[in-house]
Design an enzyme around this catalytic site. Structure first.
Site, short mmCIF file in Angstrom:
data_model
loop_
_atom_site.label_atom_id
_atom_site.label_comp_id
_atom_site.label_asym_id
_atom_site.label_seq_id
_atom_site.Cartn_x
_atom_site.Cartn_y
_atom_site.Cartn_z
N HIS A 263 0.83 -1.22 0.00
CA HIS A 263 0.00 0.00 0.00
C HIS A 263 0.86 1.26 0.00
O HIS A 263 1.85 1.36 0.70
CB HIS A 263 -1.06 0.00 1.11
CG HIS A 263 -0.55 0.06 2.52
ND1 HIS A 263 -0.22 1.25 3.13
CD2 HIS A 263 -0.37 -0.90 3.45
CE1 HIS A 263 0.14 1.01 4.39
NE2 HIS A 263 0.08 -0.29 4.60
N ASP B 236 6.13 0.75 6.52
CA ASP B 236 4.67 0.58 6.39
C ASP B 236 4.13 1.67 5.49
O ASP B 236 3.72 2.71 5.97
CB ASP B 236 4.02 0.61 7.78
CG ASP B 236 2.55 0.25 7.72
OD1 ASP B 236 2.09 -0.26 6.68
OD2 ASP B 236 1.85 0.48 8.73
N GLU C 43 -5.09 2.02 2.65
CA GLU C 43 -5.11 0.84 3.54
C GLU C 43 -5.23 1.27 4.98
O GLU C 43 -5.91 0.64 5.78
CB GLU C 43 -3.84 0.00 3.34
CG GLU C 43 -3.89 -1.37 4.01
CD GLU C 43 -3.54 -1.37 5.49
OE1 GLU C 43 -3.90 -2.34 6.18
OE2 GLU C 43 -2.95 -0.40 5.98
N GLU C 44 -4.53 2.37 5.34
CA GLU C 44 -4.42 2.73 6.75
C GLU C 44 -5.68 3.34 7.33
O GLU C 44 -5.96 3.19 8.51
CB GLU C 44 -3.27 3.75 6.94
CG GLU C 44 -1.89 3.21 6.60
CD GLU C 44 -1.39 2.16 7.58
OE1 GLU C 44 -2.15 1.75 8.47
OE2 GLU C 44 -0.23 1.75 7.43
N ASP D 152 2.92 -6.43 3.66
CA ASP D 152 2.55 -5.32 4.54
C ASP D 152 2.91 -5.64 5.99
O ASP D 152 2.13 -5.41 6.90
CB ASP D 152 1.06 -5.00 4.41
CG ASP D 152 0.67 -3.72 5.13
OD1 ASP D 152 1.57 -2.95 5.51
OD2 ASP D 152 -0.53 -3.50 5.36
N HIS E 240 3.67 2.93 12.61
CA HIS E 240 2.69 4.01 12.89
C HIS E 240 3.25 5.08 13.83
O HIS E 240 2.47 5.84 14.41
CB HIS E 240 1.37 3.46 13.46
CG HIS E 240 0.59 2.62 12.50
ND1 HIS E 240 -0.70 2.21 12.75
CD2 HIS E 240 0.90 2.15 11.27
CE1 HIS E 240 -1.13 1.49 11.72
NE2 HIS E 240 -0.17 1.43 10.82
ZN LIG Z 1 0.54 -1.27 6.41
#
Ligand SMILES: [Zn+2]
Length: 470
Positions: free
Chosen positions: A287, A299, A333-334, A361, A433
């Site tokens: 993603h 990520d 995606e997030e 991912d 994140h």
């Molecule tokens: Zn991800």
């Protein structure tokens, strides 16, 4: 990754091969030498690293709907066009997440020195309903589980700030069960704000879902709950819980981040057309959007980069597989997964022509192989892939009953054989994140291994003589 990631619940069944590949459709003798060539090229190539470096360093954080996400769409599309892929931008409507003021201070607590406050490290979650610019002030009530919150009841929750102090299990993560540790804790990030709102809470905070020790808050998606929702650093969750055990704790909280109006964005879809069955598609994907605190390197810039590398390697080696290899850089995606929802809707009539789907991912750590939601009868056909990837230990196939990735989940639900790269994720959630998701967390050789794993599997699937049992 999204809450309740499939990797947290997979059941493990290591593939054992008692029988040779189906005699109806034997693997062509030259396939294995082709796979060896793809592997060896991948293990010495820097293309994937250059791609993730551009995405993370030059473009930077790429929240869905942001100017950086749009720049990334245009960049990836142009790179795939340079590889002579047939590139389409497929429209996705996404909200634009905009981070603004986020601050928290303890304004009353046991033992407080006069005329002082304590700063708390906080970040807003996707799904946040903003506070006013002036923020809100309320007492804090701590819960260590959903049951504890329910036991407190409306009388003790209404009008207060709920803090879910649920630890990320670092011992599980260190032992290789990071996905399980994530799944347990992320339930509170995903659903905690709603459960708090149901009892009349003024706001909800969760302990950050992650394993590091540098007082970093980790953001992520939470179901919109109509109240402010944030994550505090793990250290601060512990601090608040200890003070609350001694007496009343009161917090001033300002979280003005939110989703703004919907804008048009895109999944980038690039086809390397198959020679014999161009209508049959093998997807390689990651993603393109990321959270905004870091630069989206692990990520999931890494996932997009290795999917691009699959196409680059086949071009470099002048290989045209029998089926089409489709590179997809997913959007959103997030923050809700609108990209994969749009793809599933737009391609609903073509699901049977999707031969298989691969996603990465879970970072860029050393790959052990794949998690796979496939018919076990397909395993013998994958034996050449395992043999070729065994040289660097990426030969495991874990069977799963759930999709190994969130973006390919709609495909997996439709019966498309689905594969996720199974990375060493022991440190992934230390950075995930958070502001620390940056390019330096990627070890170039490990990224090459990931590229090799994805490219070898994709090339094998795109060249198998017969269908994969579903
Ligand atoms: Zn991800």
């Amino acid at each position: 990754m999204r809450p309740l990631i499939a990797v947290c619940t997979f059941t493990i069944a290591v593939a054992v091969f008692a029988q040779p590949p189906s005699s109806d459709h034997p693997a062509p003798p030259d396939l294995k030498s082709e796979l060896l060539a793809v592997r060896d090229a991948a293990l010495t190539d820097d293309y994937a690293y250059q791609q993730v470096a551009h995405l993370a360093d030059n473009i930077g954080p790429r929240p869905a709907g942001s100017p950086q996400a749009q720049a990334a769409v245009e960049y990836v599309a142009e790179e795939l066009r340079k590889l002579k892929l047939d590139v389409k931008l497929e429209e996705v409507r996404v909200p634009h997440w905009v981070r603004r003021v986020e601050s928290a201070e303890l304004v009353e607590y046991p033992g407080q020195a006069s005329q002082t406050q304590q700063k708390i490290f906080v970040t807003a979650l996707g799904g946040n309903t903003p506070t006013s610019a002036a923020g809100l002030t309320a007492d804090v009530v701590v819960a260590r589980s959903f049951d504890e919150l329910q036991a407190l009841g409306h009388a003790k929750v209404a009008g207060r700030i709920v803090l879910f102090d649920v630890s990320f299990d670092k011992q599980k993560a260190a032992a290789g069960l990071a996905g399980e540790a994530y799944g347990e804790a992320v339930a509170y990030r995903g659903n905690g704000p709603r459960s708090a709102a149901d009892l009349g809470a003024a706001a909800c905070l969760v302990r950050s879902v992650g394993g590091a020790d540098y007082r970093l808050p980790h953001t992520g998606f939470s179901q919109p709950a109509g109240i402010p929702a944030g994550a505090v650093s793990a250290e601060d969750a512990g601090l608040i819980a200890r003070l609350a055990a001694q007496g009343n704790v009161r917090m001033h909280l300002t979280l003005t981040s939110q989703n703004e109006a919907d804008v048009t964005s895109y999944n980038v879809v690039g086809d390397l057309r198959g020679s014999e069955h161009p209508e049959q598609v093998v997807i390689v994907s990651g993603h393109l959007d990321s959270w905004d605190l870091g630069t989206g390197a692990i990520d999931d810039g890494a996932g997009v980069a290795i999917a691009m590398e699959t196409a680059q390697l086949l071009r470099q080696l002048n290989l045209q597989p029998r089926r089409t290899i489709r590179v997809i850089a997913w959007m959103d995606e997030e923050n809700g997964g609108r990209g994969h929802d749009a793809y599933a809707k737009d391609h609903a009539s073509e699901m049977a022509r999707h031969f298989a789907a691969i996603e990465s991912d879970l970072g860029a750590g050393h790959p052990f192989g794949f998690e796979a939601k496939i018919n076990p009868d397909a395993l013998p056909l994958l034996k050449p892939v395992q043999e070729v990837l065994q040289s660097f230990g990426a030969n495991v196939i874990h069977l799963s009953t759930r999709s190994p990735g969130s973006d390919i989940a709609p495909l997996a639900r439709a019966g498309v054989p689905a594969f996720g790269i199974l990375q060493d994720s022991r440190t992934y959630f230390n950075y995930h994140h958070s502001a620390a998701d940056t390019l330096d967390k990627i070890v170039p050789q490990e990224l090459r291994e990931n590229a090799a794993a994805m490219a070898v599997l994709a090339d094998a699937l795109a060249n198998l003589p017969g269908p994969l049992p579903r």
